[in-house]
Structure formats: structure tokens, C-alpha cells
Motif scaffolding. Structure first.
Motif, PDB file in Angstrom:
ATOM      1  N   ALA A  24       0.834  -1.200   0.000  1.00 40.00           N
ATOM      2  CA  ALA A  24       0.000   0.000   0.000  1.00 40.00           C
ATOM      3  C   ALA A  24       0.870   1.253   0.000  1.00 40.00           C
ATOM      4  O   ALA A  24       1.761   1.396   0.840  1.00 40.00           O
ATOM      5  CB  ALA A  24      -0.922   0.004   1.207  1.00 40.00           C
TER       6      ALA A  24
ATOM      7  N   ASP B 115      -4.182   5.412   6.441  1.00 37.21           N
ATOM      8  CA  ASP B 115      -4.468   5.533   5.020  1.00 37.21           C
ATOM      9  C   ASP B 115      -5.756   4.771   4.725  1.00 37.21           C
ATOM     10  O   ASP B 115      -5.937   3.637   5.185  1.00 37.21           O
ATOM     11  CB  ASP B 115      -3.297   4.958   4.214  1.00 37.21           C
ATOM     12  CG  ASP B 115      -3.565   4.963   2.721  1.00 37.21           C
ATOM     13  OD1 ASP B 115      -3.530   6.038   2.114  1.00 37.21           O
ATOM     14  OD2 ASP B 115      -3.840   3.862   2.192  1.00 37.21           O
TER      15      ASP B 115
ATOM     16  N   GLU C 160      -6.921   3.345   2.012  1.00 35.74           N
ATOM     17  CA  GLU C 160      -6.736   2.102   1.258  1.00 35.74           C
ATOM     18  C   GLU C 160      -6.253   0.985   2.167  1.00 35.74           C
ATOM     19  O   GLU C 160      -6.731  -0.160   2.087  1.00 35.74           O
ATOM     20  CB  GLU C 160      -5.740   2.322   0.116  1.00 35.74           C
ATOM     21  CG  GLU C 160      -5.515   1.070  -0.736  1.00 35.74           C
ATOM     22  CD  GLU C 160      -4.488   1.272  -1.834  1.00 35.74           C
ATOM     23  OE1 GLU C 160      -4.036   0.263  -2.409  1.00 35.74           O
ATOM     24  OE2 GLU C 160      -4.133   2.434  -2.108  1.00 35.74           O
TER      25      GLU C 160
ATOM     26  N   ASN D 181      -9.142  -0.183   4.378  1.00 37.99           N
ATOM     27  CA  ASN D 181     -10.082  -1.047   3.647  1.00 37.99           C
ATOM     28  C   ASN D 181      -9.507  -2.447   3.455  1.00 37.99           C
ATOM     29  O   ASN D 181     -10.226  -3.453   3.570  1.00 37.99           O
ATOM     30  CB  ASN D 181     -10.423  -0.423   2.295  1.00 37.99           C
ATOM     31  CG  ASN D 181     -11.295   0.811   2.434  1.00 37.99           C
ATOM     32  OD1 ASN D 181     -11.994   0.973   3.437  1.00 37.99           O
ATOM     33  ND2 ASN D 181     -11.266   1.671   1.434  1.00 37.99           N
ATOM     34  N   THR D 182      -8.214  -2.514   3.177  1.00 32.03           N
ATOM     35  CA  THR D 182      -7.560  -3.824   3.027  1.00 32.03           C
ATOM     36  C   THR D 182      -7.597  -4.588   4.346  1.00 32.03           C
ATOM     37  O   THR D 182      -7.862  -5.799   4.380  1.00 32.03           O
ATOM     38  CB  THR D 182      -6.102  -3.656   2.568  1.00 32.03           C
ATOM     39  OG1 THR D 182      -6.076  -2.961   1.318  1.00 32.03           O
ATOM     40  CG2 THR D 182      -5.421  -5.006   2.399  1.00 32.03           C
TER      41      THR D 182
END
Length: 295
Positions: free
Chosen positions: A178, A270, A272, A275-276
């Protein structure tokens, strides 16, 4: 050794002399092992042997075992207990002279408890002994079939668990790659925040803020958690590959997975990466639910 599920069903039939019998075994999930036998009257002496044998081949799950027995040409007969009937008639005769009552009828007399007795057919000791031995052999067959079914279910569970490990590994690699967790990205965000603070006030110590920024960046790093997740994946794959009664250990490992993923989410700065982490948490929960079915 293959993985084994805790759920299964099996049935077996047998016969010996005048006896025919049927075993029905059903197993469900449980923290430990428990065999619950339901035996017809007079067959309790096979309980210890059945429990011993089941404990040798199963380590987890509650197993409900029902034995139904029928005896051919076993017709019960009815007889009158002459002593009880004589006592009843004597009392009735004594009361007849004291109260005005209708003489007792036949059906009334027969309805009195103890007047009629149901006589079971006489059993043969040798036949009964042979029938119990045959019943235990039929139990052995049903138990073997139950183990086979649980192992077939275990193969399917193993495939599902391996797929979940692949998904967790993919998501862990995605988290590692990421952009938001790279040092330069963290420094850039912190620099923006520091610059914004300095613009609003000249009382901030730039050097002090830089030191704090370094500490925050260190705390936000999830390298350690990702390394532990990779270690857990390797352990899980090894257990699934070896098979056997690994349900408890995989359940503990699922808890460790969940702990590391939660830490990753809490450290994330972050969207992203967050969400991961949440996606990984969902897969870990799916893994844990399937593990609950393993022996």
C-alpha cells in the motif's frame, strides 16, 4: 492423516439369533468429546465397551448413538395375579354388607393395578450374550462409517481453509504494498500537518515536532504485524497439510490472526490500507467459522 469434521451420520444393522438391531449415530460440534448412548432396557452392559471404542477413534464432537432392538417371536403373555385378585374380591365382599354399591364388574376388576401382569418371554443367556457381541460389532461398523463421513467432510473443509489462507496472504501482500504505508508517504502527510500547525502559531518548536513525527511514523508501521501474519499463514498451512485433530490449535491461530489484523487497522493512517485490513478481517472471520467444524 486427513482433517476430520465433527459432524456426520451413520447407520448399521445386525442380527443374532432371535434378535435384530439397528444403530444410528449422529455427531455434532463440541469443545470436547462426548458419547451419549440411548440403549433399550437390559442392554446397559455394552455401554462401557462402546464408549471405550468411540474414545479411541474420536477426539472431539458430541456423538448421539441410539440402539433399537427387536426380538423375533417374542410375544408377551398376560396372566392374572390370583393373590391380588383374591384380596380385591375379599375387600369387595366385606364392603358389600356395609354400603349400598353395585357389585364389581370384570372390566373394573381387571383395571385394578396388579391384577393383570404382562409376562415377557423367557430369554436364553447364550443367545443374549451372542446378541450383545454382535451389537458391539455393528456399533464398530457404524463408528467406522461415521469416521469416514467426518473425514470426507474434513477434506472439503481443508480445501476451504486453504483458500482462506490464500486470500489472507494476498491481502497481506496488498497491505504491504500500500502506498500509504511507505515512509515517504507518512513523512509527507506529517510534514503537511506540521506546516499547517506552524502557520497558525509561531509557538511550535519545529525540532520537537520533527521528533514527534518520527515517533508517530514508527508507531504507524505495521511491518511487525505483517511478519506475524505471514508466520501464522505458514503454521496454518502446515497444520492443514498434516491433518489430524488440529481444530483447537487452528481456532487459537484464528484468534491470533484476528489480533494482528485489528492492530493493522488501528495503526492505519491511510484509507486504502484500512479497507484492506477490514477485508482481511472478514476473511479471518470466515476462516474461524470453518475451523469451528474441525475435530
Amino acid at each position: 492423516m486427513a482433517l476430520s469434521s465433527m459432524t456426520g451420520f451413520a447407520r448399521s444393522h445386525g442380527a443374532s439369533g432371535p434378535y435384530t438391531f439397528e444403530w444410528e449415530l449422529k455427531s455434532v460440534n463440541a469443545k470436547g468429546f462426548d458419547l451419549r448412548l440411548r440403549l433399550p432396557p437390559g442392554w446397559d452392559d455394552i455401554e462401557a465397551s462402546a464408549k471405550k471404542r468411540a474414545g479411541e477413534v474420536l477426539s472431539r464432537g458430541t456423538v448421539y448413538a441410539n440402539l433399537n432392538v427387536k426380538r423375533a417371536n417374542a410375544v408377551s403373555s398376560i396372566r392374572i395375579n390370583e393373590d391380588v385378585l383374591a384380596s380385591v374380591l375379599k375387600v369387595a365382599h366385606a364392603l358389600a354388607g356395609k354400603i349400598d354399591a353395585v357389585a364389581p364388574s370384570i372390566d373394573g376388576l381387571l383395571a385394578i393395578k396388579g391384577v393383570i401382569e404382562v409376562v415377557e418371554p423367557e430369554s436364553n443367556e447364550e443367545e443374549d450374550k451372542a446378541a450383545r457381541i454382535a451389537a458391539l460389532a455393528a456399533f464398530e461398523q457404524a463408528l467406522a462409517d461415521l469416521v469416514k463421513m467426518r473425514r470426507r467432510e474434513g477434506v472439503t473443509l481443508g480445501q476451504i481453509l486453504s483458500q482462506r489462507m490464500d486470500e489472507i496472504e494476498r491481502l497481506a501482500k496488498k497491505a504491504e504494498a500500500a502506498p500509504g504505508r511507505k515512509p515517504e508517504a507518512i513523512r509527507a502527510r506529517l510534514a503537511e500537518q506540521i506546516a499547517a500547525l506552524l502557520e497558525t502559531s509561531d509557538r511550535f518548536d519545529a525540532d520537537r515536532l520533527n521528533q514527534e513525527a518520527i515517533m508517530i511514523a514508527t508507531k504507524a508501521d505495521i511491518r511487525e504485524e505483517l511478519d506475524r501474519i505471514a508466520s501464522h499463514i505458514a503454521q496454518a498451512r502446515e497444520m492443514i497439510g498434516k491433518g489430524g485433530a488440529v481444530g483447537r490449535r487452528l481456532d487459537f491461530l484464528a484468534q491470533e490472526f484476528n489480533r494482528e489484523v485489528n492492530t493493522c487497522c488501528s495503526k492505519s493512517n491511510d484509507i486504502e490500507l484500512t479497507n484492506t485490513g477490514l477485508e482481511m478481517k472478514n476473511v479471518v472471520e470466515q476462516f474461524r467459522e470453518q475451523v469451528q467444524n474441525l475435530e
